[in-house]
Design a protein around this motif. Structure first.
Motif, PDB file in Angstrom:
ATOM      1  N   THR A  35       1.001  -1.078  -0.083  1.00 56.27           N
ATOM      2  CA  THR A  35       0.427   0.055   0.116  1.00 56.27           C
ATOM      3  C   THR A  35       0.695   1.302   0.061  1.00 56.27           C
ATOM      4  O   THR A  35       0.648   2.318  -0.823  1.00 56.27           O
ATOM      5  N   PHE A  36       2.485   1.615   0.631  1.00 54.28           N
ATOM      6  CA  PHE A  36       2.708   2.458   1.616  1.00 54.28           C
ATOM      7  C   PHE A  36       3.487   2.339  -0.796  1.00 54.28           C
ATOM      8  O   PHE A  36       3.566   3.450  -0.837  1.00 54.28           O
ATOM      9  N   ALA A  37       4.337   1.849  -1.541  1.00 59.59           N
ATOM     10  CA  ALA A  37       4.760   1.735  -2.458  1.00 59.59           C
ATOM     11  C   ALA A  37       3.408   1.749  -3.425  1.00 59.59           C
ATOM     12  O   ALA A  37       4.184   2.797  -4.099  1.00 59.59           O
ATOM     13  N   ARG A  38       2.539   1.766  -3.107  1.00 58.44           N
ATOM     14  CA  ARG A  38       1.774   2.084  -4.416  1.00 58.44           C
ATOM     15  C   ARG A  38       1.444   3.662  -4.412  1.00 58.44           C
ATOM     16  O   ARG A  38       1.146   3.925  -5.239  1.00 58.44           O
ATOM     17  N   ASP A  39       0.939   4.042  -2.934  1.00 53.30           N
ATOM     18  CA  ASP A  39       1.178   5.656  -2.741  1.00 53.30           C
ATOM     19  C   ASP A  39       2.014   6.100  -3.233  1.00 53.30           C
ATOM     20  O   ASP A  39       2.099   7.215  -3.569  1.00 53.30           O
ATOM     21  N   ILE A  40       3.087   5.719  -2.670  1.00 55.95           N
ATOM     22  CA  ILE A  40       4.231   6.898  -3.860  1.00 55.95           C
ATOM     23  C   ILE A  40       4.266   6.829  -5.042  1.00 55.95           C
ATOM     24  O   ILE A  40       4.213   7.855  -5.277  1.00 55.95           O
ATOM     25  N   SER A  41       3.862   5.006  -5.820  1.00 54.52           N
ATOM     26  CA  SER A  41       3.954   5.463  -6.669  1.00 54.52           C
ATOM     27  C   SER A  41       2.891   6.254  -7.790  1.00 54.52           C
ATOM     28  O   SER A  41       3.205   6.826  -8.460  1.00 54.52           O
ATOM     29  N   HIS A  42       2.112   6.573  -6.691  1.00 52.68           N
ATOM     30  CA  HIS A  42       0.864   7.617  -7.078  1.00 52.68           C
ATOM     31  C   HIS A  42       1.751   8.676  -7.423  1.00 52.68           C
ATOM     32  O   HIS A  42       0.495   9.820  -7.668  1.00 52.68           O
ATOM     33  N   HIS A  43       1.528   9.632  -6.100  1.00 52.58           N
ATOM     34  CA  HIS A  43       2.238  10.761  -5.648  1.00 52.58           C
ATOM     35  C   HIS A  43       2.883  11.186  -7.329  1.00 52.58           C
ATOM     36  O   HIS A  43       3.036  12.069  -7.739  1.00 52.58           O
ATOM     37  N   PHE A  44       4.098  10.290  -7.444  1.00 50.78           N
ATOM     38  CA  PHE A  44       5.435  10.357  -8.523  1.00 50.78           C
ATOM     39  C   PHE A  44       5.037  10.017 -10.238  1.00 50.78           C
ATOM     40  O   PHE A  44       6.179   9.780 -11.020  1.00 50.78           O
ATOM     41  N   TYR A  45       3.558   9.530 -10.864  1.00 49.55           N
ATOM     42  CA  TYR A  45       3.656   8.942 -11.884  1.00 49.55           C
ATOM     43  C   TYR A  45       3.778   9.479 -12.719  1.00 49.55           C
ATOM     44  O   TYR A  45       4.287   9.076 -13.528  1.00 49.55           O
ATOM     45  N   ASP A  46       4.191  10.762 -12.387  1.00 48.92           N
ATOM     46  CA  ASP A  46       4.924  12.001 -14.079  1.00 48.92           C
ATOM     47  C   ASP A  46       5.864  12.396 -13.285  1.00 48.92           C
ATOM     48  O   ASP A  46       6.125  13.509 -14.692  1.00 48.92           O
ATOM     49  N   HIS A  47       6.655  11.698 -12.551  1.00 51.45           N
ATOM     50  CA  HIS A  47       8.134  13.150 -12.195  1.00 51.45           C
ATOM     51  C   HIS A  47       9.215  11.589 -12.989  1.00 51.45           C
ATOM     52  O   HIS A  47       9.171  10.863 -13.391  1.00 51.45           O
ATOM     53  N   ASN A  48      10.055  12.433 -14.556  1.00 49.77           N
ATOM     54  CA  ASN A  48      10.526  11.376 -14.610  1.00 49.77           C
ATOM     55  C   ASN A  48      11.826  10.871 -14.095  1.00 49.77           C
ATOM     56  O   ASN A  48      12.096   9.692 -14.828  1.00 49.77           O
ATOM     57  N   ASN A  49      12.327  11.323 -12.719  1.00 47.82           N
ATOM     58  CA  ASN A  49      13.382  10.286 -12.749  1.00 47.82           C
ATOM     59  C   ASN A  49      12.832   8.916 -11.019  1.00 47.82           C
ATOM     60  O   ASN A  49      13.762   8.639 -10.503  1.00 47.82           O
ATOM     61  N   TYR A  50      11.724   9.023 -11.360  1.00 48.25           N
ATOM     62  CA  TYR A  50      11.101   8.222 -10.463  1.00 48.25           C
ATOM     63  C   TYR A  50      11.261   6.602 -11.196  1.00 48.25           C
ATOM     64  O   TYR A  50      10.448   6.525 -11.761  1.00 48.25           O
ATOM     65  N   VAL A  51      11.824   5.305 -10.241  1.00 49.05           N
ATOM     66  CA  VAL A  51      12.350   4.259 -10.902  1.00 49.05           C
ATOM     67  C   VAL A  51      11.818   3.839  -9.732  1.00 49.05           C
ATOM     68  O   VAL A  51      11.275   4.026  -8.619  1.00 49.05           O
ATOM     69  N   THR A  52      10.969   1.783  -9.989  1.00 43.47           N
ATOM     70  CA  THR A  52      10.862   1.193  -8.362  1.00 43.47           C
ATOM     71  C   THR A  52      11.515   0.385  -9.617  1.00 43.47           C
ATOM     72  O   THR A  52      11.792  -0.140 -10.685  1.00 43.47           O
ATOM     73  N   LEU A  53      11.893  -0.529  -8.292  1.00 40.79           N
ATOM     74  CA  LEU A  53      12.621  -2.196  -8.960  1.00 40.79           C
ATOM     75  C   LEU A  53      11.689  -3.217  -7.777  1.00 40.79           C
ATOM     76  O   LEU A  53      11.052  -2.389  -6.448  1.00 40.79           O
ATOM     77  N   ASN A  54      11.183  -3.915  -8.201  1.00 40.08           N
ATOM     78  CA  ASN A  54      10.801  -5.165  -7.334  1.00 40.08           C
ATOM     79  C   ASN A  54      11.861  -6.741  -7.570  1.00 40.08           C
ATOM     80  O   ASN A  54      12.499  -6.579  -7.571  1.00 40.08           O
ATOM     81  N   ILE A  55      11.962  -6.984  -6.329  1.00 46.47           N
ATOM     82  CA  ILE A  55      12.649  -7.837  -5.664  1.00 46.47           C
ATOM     83  C   ILE A  55      11.893  -9.034  -5.117  1.00 46.47           C
ATOM     84  O   ILE A  55      12.090  -9.124  -3.891  1.00 46.47           O
ATOM     85  N   THR A  56      12.541  -9.797  -5.881  1.00 47.11           N
ATOM     86  CA  THR A  56      11.520 -11.680  -5.198  1.00 47.11           C
ATOM     87  C   THR A  56      12.322 -11.903  -4.919  1.00 47.11           C
ATOM     88  O   THR A  56      13.974 -12.032  -5.884  1.00 47.11           O
ATOM     89  N   HIS A  57      12.275 -13.291  -4.359  1.00 43.90           N
ATOM     90  CA  HIS A  57      13.565 -14.457  -3.867  1.00 43.90           C
ATOM     91  C   HIS A  57      12.563 -15.603  -3.732  1.00 43.90           C
ATOM     92  O   HIS A  57      11.959 -15.851  -2.957  1.00 43.90           O
ATOM     93  N   SER A  58      13.072 -16.686  -4.119  1.00 44.04           N
ATOM     94  CA  SER A  58      12.572 -17.764  -3.794  1.00 44.04           C
ATOM     95  C   SER A  58      13.416 -18.710  -4.185  1.00 44.04           C
ATOM     96  O   SER A  58      14.306 -19.036  -4.657  1.00 44.04           O
ATOM     97  N   ARG A  59      13.273 -19.765  -3.727  1.00 43.39           N
ATOM     98  CA  ARG A  59      14.098 -21.168  -3.661  1.00 43.39           C
ATOM     99  C   ARG A  59      14.307 -21.806  -5.382  1.00 43.39           C
ATOM    100  O   ARG A  59      16.123 -21.984  -5.379  1.00 43.39           O
ATOM    101  N   ARG A  60      13.726 -22.041  -5.853  1.00 44.58           N
ATOM    102  CA  ARG A  60      13.517 -21.762  -7.225  1.00 44.58           C
ATOM    103  C   ARG A  60      14.304 -21.046  -8.069  1.00 44.58           C
ATOM    104  O   ARG A  60      14.947 -21.464  -8.638  1.00 44.58           O
ATOM    105  N   LYS A  61      13.970 -19.946  -8.318  1.00 37.25           N
ATOM    106  CA  LYS A  61      14.783 -18.876  -8.589  1.00 37.25           C
ATOM    107  C   LYS A  61      15.283 -17.647  -8.082  1.00 37.25           C
ATOM    108  O   LYS A  61      16.028 -16.970  -8.626  1.00 37.25           O
ATOM    109  N   GLY A  62      15.566 -18.223  -6.772  1.00 40.34           N
ATOM    110  CA  GLY A  62      16.894 -17.554  -6.194  1.00 40.34           C
ATOM    111  C   GLY A  62      16.683 -15.993  -6.612  1.00 40.34           C
ATOM    112  O   GLY A  62      15.323 -15.422  -6.326  1.00 40.34           O
TER     113      GLY A  62
END
Length: 174
Positions: A17-44
């Motif tokens: 929810t916090f990540a989505r709120d930040i994303s909504h606030h900065f949706y039009d900002h040129n330098n805003y970038v998101t990263l999604n990090i996941t970890h699993s046994r199968r994919k690392g």
């Protein structure tokens, strides 16, 4: 405030929810970038660059199509369309619009109907004649989930190109 002063800000969170709120606030900002990090046994540990902006999602769809995952590409294109609809409505819709109200809503619902107007009226006013093409792309995104097979690579790349062209016309960073 820090971003406006030119500082680089890195925020790590487990709170969607916090990540989505930040994303909504900065949706039009040129330098805003998101990263999604996941970890699993199968994919690392896997880091996906961007998962919230329209342009990031379209790039991801392009990469999936180039790797031969056409159905995955269509799924990401649909998510890109939903994001495009959301940021367009945030920018041009009613000031009292709450982005969370569309959290579990489909792109068809976001578009609106005669009885309940939505983003479709805004997009048609800003980019006349685009509604038919957007509906055509939306139909293609759902094909893999129904009896029809997903359309091929040529259609994927055409849809990506058409959606990318919408961003400057709508003046949204997405």
């Amino acid at each position: 405030h820090l971003i406006e002063e030119g500082f680089q800000v890195i925020i790590l969170t487990h709170n969607d929810t916090f990540a989505r709120d930040i994303s909504h606030h900065f949706y039009d900002h040129n330098n805003y970038v998101t990263l999604n990090i996941t970890h699993s046994r199968r994919k690392g540990c896997v880091v996906n660059e961007g998962n919230r902006r329209v342009a990031e999602r379209l790039k991801r769809a392009e990469d999936l199509a180039e790797d031969g995952d056409i159905e995955g590409a269509w799924l990401v294109i649909r998510k890109a369309m939903e994001r495009l609809y959301l940021v367009t409505f945030i920018k041009y819709g009613p000031e009292d619009f709450k982005p969370h109200s569309w959290q579990e809503v489909t792109a068809e619902h976001m578009w609106g109907t005669n009885n309940q107007p939505g983003v479709g009226q805004i997009i048609d006013a800003k980019v006349p004649g685009s509604g038919d093409r957007l509906k055509q792309i939306l139909t293609m995104t759902a094909a893999g989930a129904h009896d029809k097979s997903a359309r091929g690579k040529t259609d994927v790349f055409a849809a990506i190109r058409d959606l990318r062209d919408m961003l400057p016309k709508l003046r949204v960073g997405g």
